[in-house]
Write a protein that holds these residues in place. Structure first.
Motif, PDB file in Angstrom:
ATOM      1  N   LYS A  79       0.844  -1.158  -0.066  1.00  0.00           N
ATOM      2  CA  LYS A  79      -0.111  -0.122   0.108  1.00  0.00           C
ATOM      3  C   LYS A  79       0.961   1.184  -0.161  1.00  0.00           C
ATOM      4  CE  LYS A  79      -3.984  -1.899  -0.050  1.00  0.00           C
ATOM      5  NZ  LYS A  79      -4.435  -1.921  -1.320  1.00  0.00           N
ATOM      6  N   PRO A  80       0.389   2.360  -0.596  1.00  0.00           N
ATOM      7  CA  PRO A  80       1.226   3.601  -0.762  1.00  0.00           C
ATOM      8  C   PRO A  80       1.641   4.119   0.554  1.00  0.00           C
ATOM      9  CG  PRO A  80      -0.727   3.666  -2.107  1.00  0.00           C
ATOM     10  CD  PRO A  80      -0.908   2.483  -1.276  1.00  0.00           C
ATOM     11  N   ASP A  81       1.021   4.001   1.691  1.00  0.00           N
ATOM     12  CA  ASP A  81       1.361   4.685   2.653  1.00  0.00           C
ATOM     13  C   ASP A  81       2.395   4.076   3.552  1.00  0.00           C
ATOM     14  OD1 ASP A  81      -0.792   2.648   3.137  1.00  0.00           O
ATOM     15  OD2 ASP A  81      -1.201   3.648   5.032  1.00  0.00           O
ATOM     16  N   ILE A  82       2.270   2.609   3.582  1.00  0.00           N
ATOM     17  CA  ILE A  82       3.389   1.902   4.040  1.00  0.00           C
ATOM     18  C   ILE A  82       4.626   1.996   3.293  1.00  0.00           C
ATOM     19  CG2 ILE A  82       3.930  -0.616   4.640  1.00  0.00           C
ATOM     20  CD1 ILE A  82       1.985   0.347   6.238  1.00  0.00           C
ATOM     21  N   PHE A  83       4.449   2.061   1.961  1.00  0.00           N
ATOM     22  CA  PHE A  83       5.664   2.110   0.910  1.00  0.00           C
ATOM     23  C   PHE A  83       6.482   3.485   1.435  1.00  0.00           C
ATOM     24  CE2 PHE A  83       7.730   3.286  -2.915  1.00  0.00           C
ATOM     25  CZ  PHE A  83       8.539   2.010  -3.252  1.00  0.00           C
ATOM     26  N   ALA A  84       5.700   4.581   1.368  1.00  0.00           N
ATOM     27  CA  ALA A  84       6.265   5.823   1.719  1.00  0.00           C
ATOM     28  C   ALA A  84       6.928   5.983   3.083  1.00  0.00           C
ATOM     29  CB  ALA A  84       5.017   6.991   1.702  1.00  0.00           C
ATOM     30  N   ALA A  85       6.367   5.104   4.089  1.00  0.00           N
ATOM     31  CA  ALA A  85       6.924   5.308   5.509  1.00  0.00           C
ATOM     32  C   ALA A  85       8.332   4.139   5.401  1.00  0.00           C
ATOM     33  CB  ALA A  85       5.910   4.742   6.518  1.00  0.00           C
ATOM     34  N   THR A  86       8.330   3.106   4.632  1.00  0.00           N
ATOM     35  CA  THR A  86       9.524   2.245   4.661  1.00  0.00           C
ATOM     36  C   THR A  86      10.529   2.554   3.810  1.00  0.00           C
ATOM     37  OG1 THR A  86       7.546   0.547   5.195  1.00  0.00           O
ATOM     38  CG2 THR A  86       9.797  -0.081   4.636  1.00  0.00           C
ATOM     39  N   TYR A  87      10.278   2.922   2.586  1.00  0.00           N
ATOM     40  CA  TYR A  87      11.113   3.245   1.543  1.00  0.00           C
ATOM     41  C   TYR A  87      11.430   4.705   1.082  1.00  0.00           C
ATOM     42  CZ  TYR A  87      10.380  -1.715   1.044  1.00  0.00           C
ATOM     43  OH  TYR A  87      10.159  -2.954   1.296  1.00  0.00           O
ATOM     44  N   GLU A  88      12.672   5.106   0.571  1.00  0.00           N
ATOM     45  CA  GLU A  88      12.995   6.479  -0.013  1.00  0.00           C
ATOM     46  C   GLU A  88      13.766   6.149  -1.264  1.00  0.00           C
ATOM     47  OE1 GLU A  88      16.894   7.383   2.560  1.00  0.00           O
ATOM     48  OE2 GLU A  88      15.005   8.102   3.020  1.00  0.00           O
TER      49      GLU A  88
END
Length: 92
Positions: A79-88
């Motif tokens: 999910k986009p929110d998990i991706f944003a919180a986990t990856y840069e």
């Protein structure tokens, strides 16, 4: 209690935008097959999505989800929110 930190890991990913099924399929290569399908959404509605057929079983991704190639070559949606919180983004 001991504490642990997630190791920094670089991954490859492509974001499913509802129109790039072929891009997702090419990204996954021969390891996965991608099928467009209407998926149950929140409430009673249906929404566009894809089903990713992998060795681990079928996984669904909605428009906006990221498809990740993991460190062992496995694929899974995020999910986009998990991706944003986990990856840069990695530069260079």
């Amino acid at each position: 209690m001991a504490r642990y930190r997630k190791k920094p890991v670089e991954i490859e990913a492509v974001r499913y935008d509802g129109t790039n099924r072929n891009e997702v399929a090419a990204f996954m290569g021969r390891l996965g097959k991608v099928e467009e399908r209407k998926l149950p959404g929140p409430g009673r509605g249906m929404h566009d999505g894809i089903v990713i057929h992998t060795l681990e079983g079928d996984m669904t991704a909605s428009v906006g989800d990221w498809i990740i190639r993991g460190v062992q070559g496995e694929f899974y949606p995020c999910k986009p929110d998990i991706f944003a919180a986990t990856y840069e983004a990695v530069t260079g």
